[in-house]
Design an enzyme around this catalytic site. Structure first.
Site, PDB file in Angstrom:
ATOM      1  N   ASP A 265       0.820  -1.212   0.000  1.00  0.00           N
ATOM      2  CA  ASP A 265       0.000   0.000   0.000  1.00  0.00           C
ATOM      3  C   ASP A 265       0.850   1.257   0.000  1.00  0.00           C
ATOM      4  O   ASP A 265       2.039   1.215   0.250  1.00  0.00           O
ATOM      5  CB  ASP A 265      -0.798   0.060   1.302  1.00  0.00           C
ATOM      6  CG  ASP A 265      -2.018  -0.809   1.242  1.00  0.00           C
ATOM      7  OD1 ASP A 265      -2.494  -1.092   0.143  1.00  0.00           O
ATOM      8  OD2 ASP A 265      -2.482  -1.192   2.332  1.00  0.00           O
ATOM      9  N   LYS A 287      -3.562   3.249  -2.424  1.00  0.00           N
ATOM     10  CA  LYS A 287      -4.702   4.123  -2.682  1.00  0.00           C
ATOM     11  C   LYS A 287      -4.429   5.445  -1.987  1.00  0.00           C
ATOM     12  O   LYS A 287      -4.296   5.474  -0.771  1.00  0.00           O
ATOM     13  CB  LYS A 287      -5.975   3.548  -2.077  1.00  0.00           C
ATOM     14  CG  LYS A 287      -6.283   2.149  -2.508  1.00  0.00           C
ATOM     15  CD  LYS A 287      -7.510   1.672  -1.761  1.00  0.00           C
ATOM     16  CE  LYS A 287      -7.555   0.170  -1.662  1.00  0.00           C
ATOM     17  NZ  LYS A 287      -8.570  -0.299  -0.734  1.00  0.00           N
ATOM     18  N   MET A 399      -8.801   8.299   9.407  1.00  0.00           N
ATOM     19  CA  MET A 399      -9.273   8.914   8.166  1.00  0.00           C
ATOM     20  C   MET A 399     -10.128  10.136   8.493  1.00  0.00           C
ATOM     21  O   MET A 399     -11.188  10.351   7.900  1.00  0.00           O
ATOM     22  CB  MET A 399     -10.062   7.889   7.347  1.00  0.00           C
ATOM     23  CG  MET A 399      -9.174   6.725   6.907  1.00  0.00           C
ATOM     24  SD  MET A 399     -10.029   5.420   6.009  1.00  0.00           S
ATOM     25  CE  MET A 399     -10.416   4.292   7.341  1.00  0.00           C
TER      26      MET A 399
HETATM   27  N1  SAH Z   1      -4.771  -0.464   9.076  1.00  0.00           N
HETATM   28  C1  SAH Z   1      -4.317   0.857   9.399  1.00  0.00           C
HETATM   29  C2  SAH Z   1      -5.369   1.888   9.131  1.00  0.00           C
HETATM   30  C3  SAH Z   1      -5.721   2.019   7.682  1.00  0.00           C
HETATM   31  S1  SAH Z   1      -6.833   3.346   7.366  1.00  0.00           S
HETATM   32  C4  SAH Z   1      -3.854   0.892  10.853  1.00  0.00           C
HETATM   33  O1  SAH Z   1      -4.069  -0.074  11.587  1.00  0.00           O
HETATM   34  O2  SAH Z   1      -3.212   1.850  11.216  1.00  0.00           O
HETATM   35  C5  SAH Z   1      -5.715   4.662   7.057  1.00  0.00           C
HETATM   36  C6  SAH Z   1      -5.738   5.630   8.205  1.00  0.00           C
HETATM   37  O3  SAH Z   1      -4.857   5.191   9.220  1.00  0.00           O
HETATM   38  C7  SAH Z   1      -5.249   6.994   7.874  1.00  0.00           C
HETATM   39  O4  SAH Z   1      -6.248   7.779   7.271  1.00  0.00           O
HETATM   40  C8  SAH Z   1      -4.896   7.526   9.224  1.00  0.00           C
HETATM   41  O5  SAH Z   1      -6.036   7.894   9.936  1.00  0.00           O
HETATM   42  C9  SAH Z   1      -4.326   6.315   9.878  1.00  0.00           C
HETATM   43  N2  SAH Z   1      -2.864   6.273   9.783  1.00  0.00           N
HETATM   44  C10 SAH Z   1      -2.127   5.383   9.119  1.00  0.00           C
HETATM   45  N3  SAH Z   1      -0.813   5.630   9.267  1.00  0.00           N
HETATM   46  C11 SAH Z   1      -0.726   6.717  10.065  1.00  0.00           C
HETATM   47  C12 SAH Z   1       0.351   7.473  10.602  1.00  0.00           C
HETATM   48  N4  SAH Z   1       1.621   7.161  10.353  1.00  0.00           N
HETATM   49  N5  SAH Z   1       0.060   8.524  11.389  1.00  0.00           N
HETATM   50  C13 SAH Z   1      -1.195   8.845  11.656  1.00  0.00           C
HETATM   51  N6  SAH Z   1      -2.251   8.164  11.177  1.00  0.00           N
HETATM   52  C14 SAH Z   1      -2.025   7.119  10.388  1.00  0.00           C
END
Ligand code: SAH
Length: 491
Positions: A265, A287, A399
């Site tokens: 991803d 995405k 998100m």
């Molecule tokens: N599976 C992922 C979430 C996927 S949805 C998890 O467990 O973290 C994607 C969302 O994850 C982003 O919109 C944001 O809200 C969050 N996210 C992912 N990486 C991040 C990061 N390094 N810092 C802050 N938020 C993050």
């Protein structure tokens, strides 16, 4: 050292077991399995022993032990429930020079039996020198979970390889180096994934020795190039962690380093991809918000297709695969297609980004629980219970940048007070991490002024206040210039 560990070759050697009860049964089974010529001396036998005796596995003398029974014995086991008989067995064994073990009576043992883990010819013996057999059993169980059947299958390959490799590489030091390359390679991983043909091809690649494939004649190149070598490969849904590449799990990293195909991803760091094999196929299906590059069905199909080619597929997903990552859909697609799938959890940004920003999601006296939602559902198709969410001690919103105004409005409308602290953690755990602190009353305005952008988690709740104490050098002003925030991470 009290005991000298050995592995005995008992093939064809006379072994005498005194006693025909349940304990004797276990000993007899192991001795027979090791190829010993076993005689059991006991007036009666357990059902299991009787069945084995009828099958001709051992000789039975149907009476009590008598002095002289151990004549010619290589090994004797006293397994009656009468200590006097057992001690007499011990005395005779010593006099005839047979190795003797009296069950559960260490002073009368010349040898003791370790706890055993077997994978084919692969054997691990664990001993506590009789002081705490339960400890040895637990350690064995731990190893059982770690060491699968692939170890036995590896030894089968090794046995096939030994002679031809010695011919091909007569120099001992060079041969030794090859053996180490082999055991450190992905051969064990391939065997674990059930990819026997690929494992053989890798052995050939590493050693230069062609082993016969299942068909007997194929060259390793043919085997490696053939689709569907022997059933589908496994798809591993691996959590890559929140951002910092060091936060992947050890299991995830190990699999990544072995994968034939890595499907990843946008939120997966390049430093992690560098850990993949140099010949691994890296497929980007990222995405960007709003801009779907590959549709979800396309990803599902891709995973299934690659696995059906017999490939080991690592599907690397940001954070944890089952937290808003559509991991469940991908796992289900594999299951429905009959492709083996394993989920390797990861550190979700829910916990990673908050921790990195110095915000505990629970804290004694401040927050007794937390909820995690996606702000995507704060749109027209909203189905969150906002009254309940507004009462939650800590709310973590993923998100959430785009729909921040709706989230804030709903929390306020459901009774959350305007002075509730809020933090936006952007790029959590990465060098570019930035934290915007505010309250429900002004967070929308501040986020906009600071140009907040994804990926970011929004944290709502009193524990945000702990941030100052937990990250002494954190920029307290939310519009604090980025360079100050950066320094903290570079330092
Ligand atoms: N599976 C992922 C979430 C996927 S949805 C998890 O467990 O973290 C994607 C969302 O994850 C982003 O919109 C944001 O809200 C969050 N996210 C992912 N990486 C991040 C990061 N390094 N810092 C802050 N938020 C993050």
């Amino acid at each position: 050292m009290r005991y000298y560990p050995v592995l005995l070759d008992l093939v064809g050697r006379p072994a005498v077991v005194i006693g025909g009860g349940a304990i004797a049964e276990g000993k007899v089974a192991a001795l027979v399995a090791a190829g010993a010529r076993v005689t059991v001396i006991a007036p009666g036998l357990t059902g299991g022993l009787a069945a084995r005796h009828r099958a001709g596995r051992f000789a039975h003398v149907a009476r009590a032990y008598q002095h002289g029974d151990l004549a010619g014995a290589f090994l004797a086991i006293g397994a009656t429930d009468d200590p006097e008989v057992n001690h007499a067995v011990h005395a005779e064994a010593v006099s005839v020079g047979a190795l003797v073990n009296v069950v559960d009576d260490v002073p009368y043992c010349q040898f003791i039996l370790p706890s055993i883990l077997r994978r084919g010819d692969f054997t691990v013996a664990v001993s506590s020198a009789g002081h705490a057999p339960a400890l040895a059993v637990r350690v064995r169980e731990r190893l059982e979970r770690e060491l699968g059947d692939e170890y036995g299958r590896f030894l089968e390959l090794a046995a096939e390889l030994r002679a031809p490799l010695a011919m091909a590489v007569p120099d001992f030091q060079r041969r030794k180096a090859i053996w180490y390359r082999l055991v450190d390679s992905d051969v064990l991983v391939l065997l674990r994934a059930g990819q026997e043909m690929r494992a053989r091809a890798r052995v050939a690649e590493i050693t230069g020795v062609e082993l016969a494939g299942a068909s007997g004649r194929e060259s390793s190149a043919e085997i490696a190039g053939r689709s569907r070598p022997d059933g589908p490969g496994t798809v591993y849904l691996v959590g890559a962690g929140p951002g910092d590449p060091r936060l992947i799990t050890a299991r995830g990293l190990g699999l990544l380093a072995q994968a034939d195909v890595v499907v990843y991803d946008r939120l997966v760091s390049a430093a992690l991809l560098e850990q993949a094999r140099s010949d691994a196929e890296l497929i980007y299906v990222g995405k960007a918000p709003g801009a779907h590059c590959v549709q979800q069905d396309g990803i599902n199909d891709l995973l299934v297709r690659e696995a059906r080619f017999g490939k080991m597929v690592v599907r690397l997903k940001g954070g944890d695969p089952f937290v808003f990552g559509r991991g469940a859909e991908e796992a289900l697609a594999c299951v429905e297609a009959g492709v083996p799938v394993e989920v390797v959890p990861g550190v979700s940004s829910v916990l990673g980004a908050t921790a990195s920003a110095g915000i505990p999601v629970t804290a004694r006296g401040l927050a007794g629980g937390f909820a995690v939602i996606t702000a995507h559902r704060a749109g027209p198709e909203d189905c969150h219970d906002w009254a309940a969410l507004a009462r939650m001690d800590t709310l973590v919103v993923l998100m959430g940048v785009e729909r921040l105004p709706q989230v804030v409005e709903r929390l306020l409308a459901n009774g959350r007070t305007p002075d509730t602290p809020v933090a936006i953690v952007e790029n959590g755990t990465l060098a570019t991490e930035r934290v915007i602190e505010a309250t429900l009353a002004n967070v929308v305005e501040r986020a906009q002024a600071a140009g907040a952008h994804p990926p970011a988690v929004v944290v709502v709740g009193e524990t945000v206040r702990l941030r100052g104490a937990l990250t002494p050098r954190a920029a307290t002003d939310l519009t604090a210039d980025l360079s100050a925030a950066d320094d903290r991470h570079v330092a």
